[in-house]
Design a protein around this motif. Structure first.
Motif, PDB file in Angstrom:
ATOM      1  N   THR A 139       0.830  -1.216   0.000  1.00 44.78           N
ATOM      2  CA  THR A 139       0.000   0.000   0.000  1.00 44.78           C
ATOM      3  C   THR A 139       0.863   1.263   0.000  1.00 44.78           C
ATOM      4  OG1 THR A 139      -0.073  -0.250   2.396  1.00 44.78           O
ATOM      5  CG2 THR A 139      -1.915  -1.160   1.152  1.00 44.78           C
ATOM      6  N   THR A 140       1.661   1.418  -1.029  1.00 43.47           N
ATOM      7  CA  THR A 140       2.571   2.557  -1.170  1.00 43.47           C
ATOM      8  C   THR A 140       2.305   3.215  -2.528  1.00 43.47           C
ATOM      9  OG1 THR A 140       4.232   1.228  -2.268  1.00 43.47           O
ATOM     10  CG2 THR A 140       4.354   1.285   0.139  1.00 43.47           C
ATOM     11  N   PRO A 141       2.860   4.409  -2.762  1.00 41.37           N
ATOM     12  CA  PRO A 141       2.560   5.098  -4.024  1.00 41.37           C
ATOM     13  C   PRO A 141       2.785   4.242  -5.277  1.00 41.37           C
ATOM     14  CG  PRO A 141       3.669   6.603  -2.528  1.00 41.37           C
ATOM     15  CD  PRO A 141       3.668   5.260  -1.853  1.00 41.37           C
ATOM     16  N   ASP A 168       8.772  -9.342   3.240  1.00 38.35           N
ATOM     17  CA  ASP A 168       8.278 -10.257   2.186  1.00 38.35           C
ATOM     18  C   ASP A 168       8.978 -10.030   0.840  1.00 38.35           C
ATOM     19  OD1 ASP A 168       6.465 -11.194   4.008  1.00 38.35           O
ATOM     20  OD2 ASP A 168       4.677 -10.385   3.005  1.00 38.35           O
ATOM     21  N   GLN A 169       9.534  -8.814   0.649  1.00 36.56           N
ATOM     22  CA  GLN A 169      10.173  -8.500  -0.649  1.00 36.56           C
ATOM     23  C   GLN A 169      11.467  -9.286  -0.863  1.00 36.56           C
ATOM     24  OE1 GLN A 169      10.071  -6.642   2.061  1.00 36.56           O
ATOM     25  NE2 GLN A 169      11.283  -4.771   1.955  1.00 36.56           N
ATOM     26  N   PHE A 170      11.936  -9.958   0.201  1.00 33.12           N
ATOM     27  CA  PHE A 170      13.180 -10.733   0.068  1.00 33.12           C
ATOM     28  C   PHE A 170      12.905 -12.233  -0.091  1.00 33.12           C
ATOM     29  CE2 PHE A 170      14.224  -7.000   2.764  1.00 33.12           C
ATOM     30  CZ  PHE A 170      14.963  -6.327   1.799  1.00 33.12           C
ATOM     31  N   PHE A 199       8.339  -6.408 -13.489  1.00 31.15           N
ATOM     32  CA  PHE A 199       8.468  -5.489 -12.348  1.00 31.15           C
ATOM     33  C   PHE A 199       8.736  -4.104 -12.901  1.00 31.15           C
ATOM     34  CE2 PHE A 199      13.109  -4.781 -12.160  1.00 31.15           C
ATOM     35  CZ  PHE A 199      13.583  -5.818 -12.953  1.00 31.15           C
ATOM     36  N   GLU A 200       8.771  -3.090 -12.048  1.00 35.19           N
ATOM     37  CA  GLU A 200       8.883  -1.650 -12.355  1.00 35.19           C
ATOM     38  C   GLU A 200       7.505  -1.107 -12.762  1.00 35.19           C
ATOM     39  OE1 GLU A 200      11.056   0.971 -12.120  1.00 35.19           O
ATOM     40  OE2 GLU A 200      12.383  -0.325 -11.011  1.00 35.19           O
ATOM     41  N   SER A 201       7.009  -0.172 -11.961  1.00 35.25           N
ATOM     42  CA  SER A 201       5.638   0.302 -12.164  1.00 35.25           C
ATOM     43  C   SER A 201       5.421   0.939 -13.538  1.00 35.25           C
ATOM     44  CB  SER A 201       5.250   1.277 -11.050  1.00 35.25           C
ATOM     45  OG  SER A 201       6.129   2.390 -11.030  1.00 35.25           O
ATOM     46  N   GLY A 202       6.423   1.658 -14.058  1.00 36.74           N
ATOM     47  CA  GLY A 202       6.246   2.294 -15.368  1.00 36.74           C
ATOM     48  C   GLY A 202       6.121   1.250 -16.471  1.00 36.74           C
ATOM     49  N   ASN A 228      18.582  -0.209   5.395  1.00 35.72           N
ATOM     50  CA  ASN A 228      19.974  -0.674   5.533  1.00 35.72           C
ATOM     51  C   ASN A 228      20.319  -1.700   4.474  1.00 35.72           C
ATOM     52  OD1 ASN A 228      21.069   0.727   7.830  1.00 35.72           O
ATOM     53  ND2 ASN A 228      19.479  -0.317   9.020  1.00 35.72           N
ATOM     54  N   GLN A 229      19.726  -1.567   3.300  1.00 36.38           N
ATOM     55  CA  GLN A 229      19.954  -2.595   2.285  1.00 36.38           C
ATOM     56  C   GLN A 229      21.244  -2.328   1.510  1.00 36.38           C
ATOM     57  OE1 GLN A 229      16.421  -3.016  -0.157  1.00 36.38           O
ATOM     58  NE2 GLN A 229      15.082  -2.869   1.633  1.00 36.38           N
ATOM     59  N   THR A 230      21.966  -3.430   1.252  1.00 35.18           N
ATOM     60  CA  THR A 230      23.169  -3.361   0.408  1.00 35.18           C
ATOM     61  C   THR A 230      23.109  -4.539  -0.562  1.00 35.18           C
ATOM     62  OG1 THR A 230      24.465  -4.789   1.839  1.00 35.18           O
ATOM     63  CG2 THR A 230      24.539  -2.405   2.334  1.00 35.18           C
ATOM     64  N   ASN A 284      13.763  -6.459  -5.607  1.00 32.68           N
ATOM     65  CA  ASN A 284      13.077  -6.516  -4.291  1.00 32.68           C
ATOM     66  C   ASN A 284      12.232  -5.289  -3.974  1.00 32.68           C
ATOM     67  OD1 ASN A 284      16.200  -5.891  -3.360  1.00 32.68           O
ATOM     68  ND2 ASN A 284      14.836  -4.988  -1.847  1.00 32.68           N
ATOM     69  N   ARG A 285      11.496  -4.841  -4.975  1.00 32.81           N
ATOM     70  CA  ARG A 285      10.574  -3.719  -4.801  1.00 32.81           C
ATOM     71  C   ARG A 285       9.221  -4.083  -5.417  1.00 32.81           C
ATOM     72  NH1 ARG A 285      14.355  -2.184  -2.251  1.00 32.81           N
ATOM     73  NH2 ARG A 285      15.503  -0.235  -2.333  1.00 32.81           N
ATOM     74  N   ILE A 286       8.156  -3.666  -4.734  1.00 33.25           N
ATOM     75  CA  ILE A 286       6.833  -3.774  -5.363  1.00 33.25           C
ATOM     76  C   ILE A 286       6.643  -2.533  -6.236  1.00 33.25           C
ATOM     77  CG2 ILE A 286       5.887  -5.152  -3.471  1.00 33.25           C
ATOM     78  CD1 ILE A 286       4.554  -1.664  -3.930  1.00 33.25           C
ATOM     79  N   PRO A 287       5.765  -2.548  -7.230  1.00 31.52           N
ATOM     80  CA  PRO A 287       4.863  -3.627  -7.638  1.00 31.52           C
ATOM     81  C   PRO A 287       5.506  -4.546  -8.674  1.00 31.52           C
ATOM     82  CG  PRO A 287       4.388  -1.671  -8.930  1.00 31.52           C
ATOM     83  CD  PRO A 287       5.504  -1.296  -7.983  1.00 31.52           C
TER      84      PRO A 287
HETATM   85  N1  LIG Z   1      11.114   2.219  -9.593  1.00 29.85           N
HETATM   86  C1  LIG Z   1      10.340   1.257  -8.848  1.00 29.85           C
HETATM   87  C2  LIG Z   1      10.310   1.654  -7.398  1.00 29.85           C
HETATM   88  C3  LIG Z   1       9.514   0.674  -6.578  1.00 29.85           C
HETATM   89  C4  LIG Z   1       9.658   0.932  -5.088  1.00 29.85           C
HETATM   90  O1  LIG Z   1      10.487   1.744  -4.645  1.00 29.85           O
HETATM   91  N2  LIG Z   1       8.855   0.228  -4.297  1.00 29.85           N
HETATM   92  C5  LIG Z   1       8.934   0.354  -2.849  1.00 29.85           C
HETATM   93  C6  LIG Z   1       7.572   0.709  -2.284  1.00 29.85           C
HETATM   94  S1  LIG Z   1       6.937   2.226  -2.983  1.00 29.85           S
HETATM   95  C7  LIG Z   1       9.371  -0.976  -2.261  1.00 29.85           C
HETATM   96  O2  LIG Z   1       8.950  -2.013  -2.702  1.00 29.85           O
HETATM   97  N3  LIG Z   1      10.240  -0.968  -1.251  1.00 29.85           N
HETATM   98  C8  LIG Z   1      10.718  -2.159  -0.635  1.00 29.85           C
HETATM   99  C9  LIG Z   1      12.082  -1.994  -0.030  1.00 29.85           C
HETATM  100  O3  LIG Z   1      12.575  -0.856   0.017  1.00 29.85           O
HETATM  101  O4  LIG Z   1      12.647  -3.006   0.388  1.00 29.85           O
HETATM  102  C10 LIG Z   1       8.918   1.213  -9.431  1.00 29.85           C
HETATM  103  O5  LIG Z   1       8.430   2.264  -9.831  1.00 29.85           O
HETATM  104  O6  LIG Z   1       8.313   0.112  -9.487  1.00 29.85           O
END
Ligand SMILES: N[C@@H](CCC(=O)N[C@@H](CS)C(=O)NCC(=O)O)C(=O)O
Length: 234
Positions: A8-10, A37-39, A68-71, A225-227, A50-53
């Motif tokens: 539930t993020t932008p 859960d992203q991992f 992946f990647e919203s765009g 703290n992700q690397t 490791n980013r939604i969506p």
């Molecule tokens: N450029 C990516 C950015 C996605 C992104 O930053 N998602 C965040 C939530 S808005 C996320 O999943 N963060 C998880 C994390 O930081 O581990 C997209 O537009 O899909």
């Protein structure tokens, strides 16, 4: 059926806004990024960043297709149904959508994201960093306001995936240190997009999935703290 890996993020809202507009059948698979859960390997197999969506579209000949990647997701879905972006044959109208979609992806999203980080989440309040991102967000709001002065939507008279990508990043304008009153054309557009039934349904859906803030004292260390080691192969 489309599986939507979502939180539930932008960047998550962009895709529910699209799917609600389109009326495509979809199933939400919550990826609680506050809980890690992203991992999980099954998510990383679809979304290695490791980013939604992310989505998996099962309704494709020879599919499924995963993205992946919203765009990229918005562009794929818009082309799939032939709505919210003109076809390739309409070269300039399509370019209008693409350039503003990428403006959001490369500009407003990352800058507003850093704005949120340094204004609210960073344990140290660093004036240089806060000013840098609040000002850059302000500049981008000014660009968008000017763009909307003589057109209903970002790409022209039709609502498009550029608007869907941008709206969720304007919702937290107060947290970004911005006043919509300073941007009258942007404010008019914002209110028009907010009032769309599909936008209302998308945000109502978000409340059903999660009603707690994504960033908390407990989740901050996991999120900030992700690397490379965090996502290294086992
Ligand atoms: N450029 C990516 C950015 C996605 C992104 O930053 N998602 C965040 C939530 S808005 C996320 O999943 N963060 C998880 C994390 O930081 O581990 C997209 O537009 O899909």
């Amino acid at each position: 059926m489309i599986d939507l890996y979502y939180w539930t993020t932008p960047n998550g809202h962009k895709v529910t806004m699209f799917l609600e507009e389109a009326g495509l059948p979809y199933r939400i698979i919550p990826v609680n990024i506050s809980a890690g859960d992203q991992f999980k390997p099954e998510f990383l197999a679809i979304a290695p960043n490791n980013r939604i969506p992310a989505i998996v579209d099962h309704d494709v000949a020879g599919g499924p297709v995963s993205l992946f990647e919203s765009g990229a997701i918005l562009l794929y879905l818009a082309d799939k149904i032939g709505r919210f972006i003109p076809p390739a044959a309409q070269v300039q109208p399509r370019a209008e959508v693409l350039q503003w979609l990428f403006w959001q992806m490369g500009g407003l999203g990352p800058m507003a994201g850093q704005n949120h980080h340094f204004s609210q989440y960073a344990p140290e309040k660093i004036p240089y960093a806060i000013n840098r991102y609040v000002n850059e967000t302000n500049r981008l709001y000014g660009v968008l306001n000017k763009r909307l002065a003589d057109r209903d939507f970002m790409a022209g008279s039709a609502y498009s995936i550029a608007d869907m990508a941008t709206y969720p990043w304007i919702v937290p304008h107060e947290r970004q240190g911005q006043k919509l009153e300073d941007f009258p054309h942007l404010k008019r557009w914002f209110e028009a997009v907010r009032a769309r039934p599909a936008t209302e349904r998308a945000y109502a859906k978000a409340k059903e999935v999660n009603s707690t803030p994504t960033v908390s004292a407990a989740s901050a260390s996991l999120l900030f703290n992700q690397t490379a080691k965090t996502v290294a192969a086992e």
